[in-house]
Design a protein around this motif. Structure first.
Motif, PDB file in Angstrom:
ATOM      1  N   PRO A 283     -12.188  -3.099 -13.008  1.00  0.00           N
ATOM      2  CA  PRO A 283     -13.648  -3.011 -12.891  1.00  0.00           C
ATOM      3  C   PRO A 283     -14.336  -3.034 -14.251  1.00  0.00           C
ATOM      4  N   MET A 284     -15.462  -3.724 -14.318  1.00  0.00           N
ATOM      5  CA  MET A 284     -16.188  -3.830 -15.572  1.00  0.00           C
ATOM      6  C   MET A 284     -16.663  -2.463 -16.062  1.00  0.00           C
ATOM      7  N   ASN A 285     -16.656  -2.333 -17.383  1.00  0.00           N
ATOM      8  CA  ASN A 285     -17.151  -1.134 -18.061  1.00  0.00           C
ATOM      9  C   ASN A 285     -16.385   0.127 -17.672  1.00  0.00           C
ATOM     10  N   PHE A 286     -15.084  -0.013 -17.434  1.00  0.00           N
ATOM     11  CA  PHE A 286     -14.237   1.159 -17.271  1.00  0.00           C
ATOM     12  C   PHE A 286     -13.797   1.607 -18.660  1.00  0.00           C
TER      13      PHE A 286
ATOM     14  N   THR B 251     -16.475  -1.350  -6.551  1.00  0.00           N
ATOM     15  CA  THR B 251     -15.170  -0.727  -6.729  1.00  0.00           C
ATOM     16  C   THR B 251     -14.363  -0.968  -5.468  1.00  0.00           C
ATOM     17  N   ALA B 252     -13.070  -0.905  -5.609  1.00  0.00           N
ATOM     18  CA  ALA B 252     -12.233  -1.152  -4.439  1.00  0.00           C
ATOM     19  C   ALA B 252     -10.845  -0.590  -4.684  1.00  0.00           C
ATOM     20  N   PRO B 253     -10.138  -0.191  -3.644  1.00  0.00           N
ATOM     21  CA  PRO B 253      -8.779   0.299  -3.810  1.00  0.00           C
ATOM     22  C   PRO B 253      -7.832  -0.815  -4.189  1.00  0.00           C
ATOM     23  N   PHE B 254      -6.654  -0.432  -4.683  1.00  0.00           N
ATOM     24  CA  PHE B 254      -5.664  -1.427  -5.074  1.00  0.00           C
ATOM     25  C   PHE B 254      -5.329  -2.328  -3.891  1.00  0.00           C
ATOM     26  N   GLY B 255      -5.144  -3.592  -4.182  1.00  0.00           N
ATOM     27  CA  GLY B 255      -4.816  -4.558  -3.140  1.00  0.00           C
ATOM     28  C   GLY B 255      -5.948  -5.527  -2.905  1.00  0.00           C
ATOM     29  N   VAL B 256      -7.172  -5.132  -3.243  1.00  0.00           N
ATOM     30  CA  VAL B 256      -8.286  -6.064  -3.094  1.00  0.00           C
ATOM     31  C   VAL B 256      -9.008  -6.230  -4.433  1.00  0.00           C
ATOM     32  N   VAL B 257      -8.443  -5.680  -5.490  1.00  0.00           N
ATOM     33  CA  VAL B 257      -9.103  -5.717  -6.798  1.00  0.00           C
ATOM     34  C   VAL B 257      -8.728  -6.951  -7.591  1.00  0.00           C
ATOM     35  N   GLY B 258      -7.485  -7.378  -7.546  1.00  0.00           N
ATOM     36  CA  GLY B 258      -7.071  -8.508  -8.360  1.00  0.00           C
ATOM     37  C   GLY B 258      -5.811  -9.170  -7.856  1.00  0.00           C
ATOM     38  N   SER B 259      -5.390 -10.204  -8.587  1.00  0.00           N
ATOM     39  CA  SER B 259      -4.190 -10.959  -8.243  1.00  0.00           C
ATOM     40  C   SER B 259      -2.970 -10.315  -8.897  1.00  0.00           C
ATOM     41  N   PRO B 260      -1.767 -10.719  -8.493  1.00  0.00           N
ATOM     42  CA  PRO B 260      -0.548 -10.145  -9.089  1.00  0.00           C
ATOM     43  C   PRO B 260      -0.513 -10.349 -10.601  1.00  0.00           C
TER      44      PRO B 260
ATOM     45  N   HIS C  78     -23.644  -2.537 -24.235  1.00  0.00           N
ATOM     46  CA  HIS C  78     -24.983  -2.848 -23.741  1.00  0.00           C
ATOM     47  C   HIS C  78     -25.163  -2.116 -22.408  1.00  0.00           C
ATOM     48  N   PRO C  79     -26.263  -1.437 -22.206  1.00  0.00           N
ATOM     49  CA  PRO C  79     -26.442  -0.670 -20.964  1.00  0.00           C
ATOM     50  C   PRO C  79     -26.379  -1.546 -19.722  1.00  0.00           C
ATOM     51  N   GLY C  80     -25.552  -1.129 -18.756  1.00  0.00           N
ATOM     52  CA  GLY C  80     -25.601  -1.728 -17.426  1.00  0.00           C
ATOM     53  C   GLY C  80     -24.722  -2.915 -17.146  1.00  0.00           C
ATOM     54  N   GLY C  81     -23.959  -3.395 -18.129  1.00  0.00           N
ATOM     55  CA  GLY C  81     -23.129  -4.561 -17.862  1.00  0.00           C
ATOM     56  C   GLY C  81     -22.508  -5.117 -19.122  1.00  0.00           C
ATOM     57  N   ALA C  82     -22.168  -6.395 -19.088  1.00  0.00           N
ATOM     58  CA  ALA C  82     -21.557  -7.056 -20.242  1.00  0.00           C
ATOM     59  C   ALA C  82     -21.933  -8.527 -20.207  1.00  0.00           C
ATOM     60  N   GLN C  83     -21.749  -9.183 -21.337  1.00  0.00           N
ATOM     61  CA  GLN C  83     -22.114 -10.594 -21.449  1.00  0.00           C
ATOM     62  C   GLN C  83     -20.870 -11.471 -21.419  1.00  0.00           C
TER      63      GLN C  83
ATOM     64  N   SER D 178     -22.723 -21.779 -20.927  1.00  0.00           N
ATOM     65  CA  SER D 178     -23.869 -20.901 -20.690  1.00  0.00           C
ATOM     66  C   SER D 178     -23.452 -19.445 -20.799  1.00  0.00           C
ATOM     67  N   VAL D 179     -24.372 -18.599 -21.262  1.00  0.00           N
ATOM     68  CA  VAL D 179     -24.105 -17.180 -21.443  1.00  0.00           C
ATOM     69  C   VAL D 179     -24.915 -16.387 -20.431  1.00  0.00           C
ATOM     70  N   HIS D 180     -24.277 -15.417 -19.788  1.00  0.00           N
ATOM     71  CA  HIS D 180     -24.934 -14.612 -18.759  1.00  0.00           C
ATOM     72  C   HIS D 180     -24.600 -13.138 -18.953  1.00  0.00           C
ATOM     73  N   PHE D 181     -25.576 -12.292 -18.694  1.00  0.00           N
ATOM     74  CA  PHE D 181     -25.352 -10.850 -18.634  1.00  0.00           C
ATOM     75  C   PHE D 181     -25.040 -10.510 -17.180  1.00  0.00           C
ATOM     76  N   ILE D 182     -23.840 -10.005 -16.936  1.00  0.00           N
ATOM     77  CA  ILE D 182     -23.405  -9.681 -15.580  1.00  0.00           C
ATOM     78  C   ILE D 182     -23.447  -8.168 -15.403  1.00  0.00           C
ATOM     79  N   PRO D 183     -24.151  -7.674 -14.388  1.00  0.00           N
ATOM     80  CA  PRO D 183     -24.258  -6.223 -14.190  1.00  0.00           C
ATOM     81  C   PRO D 183     -22.927  -5.607 -13.800  1.00  0.00           C
ATOM     82  N   GLU D 184     -22.735  -4.361 -14.210  1.00  0.00           N
ATOM     83  CA  GLU D 184     -21.462  -3.688 -13.958  1.00  0.00           C
ATOM     84  C   GLU D 184     -21.242  -3.358 -12.488  1.00  0.00           C
ATOM     85  N   ASN D 185     -22.303  -3.376 -11.685  1.00  0.00           N
ATOM     86  CA  ASN D 185     -22.149  -3.097 -10.250  1.00  0.00           C
ATOM     87  C   ASN D 185     -22.008  -4.372  -9.438  1.00  0.00           C
ATOM     88  N   ILE D 186     -21.594  -5.451 -10.067  1.00  0.00           N
ATOM     89  CA  ILE D 186     -21.381  -6.711  -9.364  1.00  0.00           C
ATOM     90  C   ILE D 186     -20.367  -6.518  -8.241  1.00  0.00           C
TER      91      ILE D 186
END
Length: 356
Positions: free
Chosen positions: A288-291, A217-226, A315-320, A327-335
């Motif tokens: 953030p994932m899984n909000f 998690t992060a405050p606004f300004g470091v989370v994403g692009s405009p 799916h518990p803990g993340g998303a695909q 290729s398909v990957h399960f990425i954890p929500e705390n990435i």
């Protein structure tokens, strides 16, 4: 004189009440022990089915790209004022690149999933939608409309394909309360193309999150692009104005295996989920994932639409996710936040560790 033979049958005692209760208790304990295992097995099967859906979608996109020399494109539902770059500078000819006055097909609202239907063995469905590829989009639940709102293509727009529905998401079914389609049932999609790491507004970051970049998690300004979703200048692979600048895989300089093509959403959490529509088929890694938004009622989803457009799953803990190499990957929500952002961009130059 015959003798009678007497057979003595031993008397059997019935179960006592205590013994019966003990047996019932043992059975109850065994069921309690087995139930989580059964549920886990079912979820594992659903997750595998979801991964298979994403794999098929990824392969369809790659086959489309091989034939058309660019990834599937989305045609915006709105006129040309969105034909501008991230700085707001006007792009394209006066009136718009696709305007009928300029000899274009119009702003039909066709989503990118429509382009891959033939590669999902749905050629007839694609052909049935073709009349909706021309004209500017408009819609009325009873009287029809134009573009992809055309009444003659409605039976196809309503059709829910299994490949677009995550088995864990019971809400991934036709709905009649989606943005722009209220009053008519249309198919939904569990899988959204990645526009990049765009923040849709300064409030896109859900409230209450604290911490520094790097802990998920992060405050606004470091989370994403405009905000780019209403421009032709997003840094991902699939967004609603890709008709203007179709994305070629040769331009994905961050590496195909390190760039997200599409990922999971939860239909009940996002009223922008119309499967074949230009504003129902994308999400951003700037959230953030899984909000999740609670309570899950239409008024809350409508008021917080810009927070709902991130990736999430049941799916518990993340998303695909399916990457640009298929290729398909399960990425954890705390990435790590910055890693998650880096995976969303096609040419950001970020260093990303290999996904599992």
């Amino acid at each position: 004189m015959s003798r009678k033979t007497v057979v003595l049958i031993p008397h059997r005692k019935a179960f006592t009440l205590v013994e019966l209760l003990v047996v019932i208790a043992i059975i109850g304990i065994l069921v309690a022990l087995l139930l989580p295992a059964i549920q886990a097995a079912r979820e594992a099967a659903r997750r595998m089915g979801c991964a298979n859906n994403l794999h098929n979608i990824g392969l369809a996109c790659l086959n489309y790209e091989q034939n058309q020399k660019h990834l599937p494109i989305t045609v915006n539902r709105r006129p040309s004022f969105e034909e501008r770059d991230i700085e707001g500078n006007r792009l394209g000819p006066p009136g718009g690149l696709l305007s009928i006055g300029n000899g274009g097909t119009g702003y039909s609202g066709k989503g990118w999933i429509v382009d891959i239907l033939p590669y999902l063995e749905e050629q007839a469905m694609y052909d049935g939608m073709k009349p909706g590829f021309k004209g500017d989009w408009s819609f009325h639940p009873k009287f029809g409309g134009t573009g992809m709102g055309l009444k003659s293509v409605r039976p196809h727009v309503e059709r829910q394909l299994p490949v677009l529905s995550c088995p864990s998401d019971e809400s991934a079914r036709p709905k009649d309360d989606l943005y722009y389609w209220q009053g008519a049932f249309v198919a939904t999609t569990s899988y959204k193309g990645c526009i990049g790491d765009s923040l849709l507004t300064q409030e896109s970051e859900p409230p209450g999150l604290t911490g520094e970049a790097g802990n998920g998690t992060a405050p606004f300004g470091v989370v994403g692009s405009p905000n780019c979703h209403n421009t032709a200048d997003c840094n991902g692979l699939i967004f609603r104005n890709t008709y203007f600048r179709p994305v070629k895989l040769s331009k994905v300089t961050d590496g195909l295996s390190n760039t997200i093509m599409a990922g999971e959403g939860v239909v009940a959490q996002d009223l922008h989920s119309a499967a074949y529509f230009s504003d129902g088929d994308w999400a951003t890694c700037g959230i953030p994932m899984n909000f999740f938004i609670y309570p899950e009622v239409e008024s809350e989803l409508t008021a917080n639409w810009y927070k709902a457009r991130g990736y999430k799953s049941l799916h518990p803990g993340g998303a695909q996710f399916v990457m640009a190499d298929g290729s398909v990957h399960f990425i954890p929500e705390n990435i790590d936040t910055l890693v998650y952002r880096a995976l969303a961009t096609r040419n950001g130059g970020e260093a990303v560790a290999t996904l599992p």
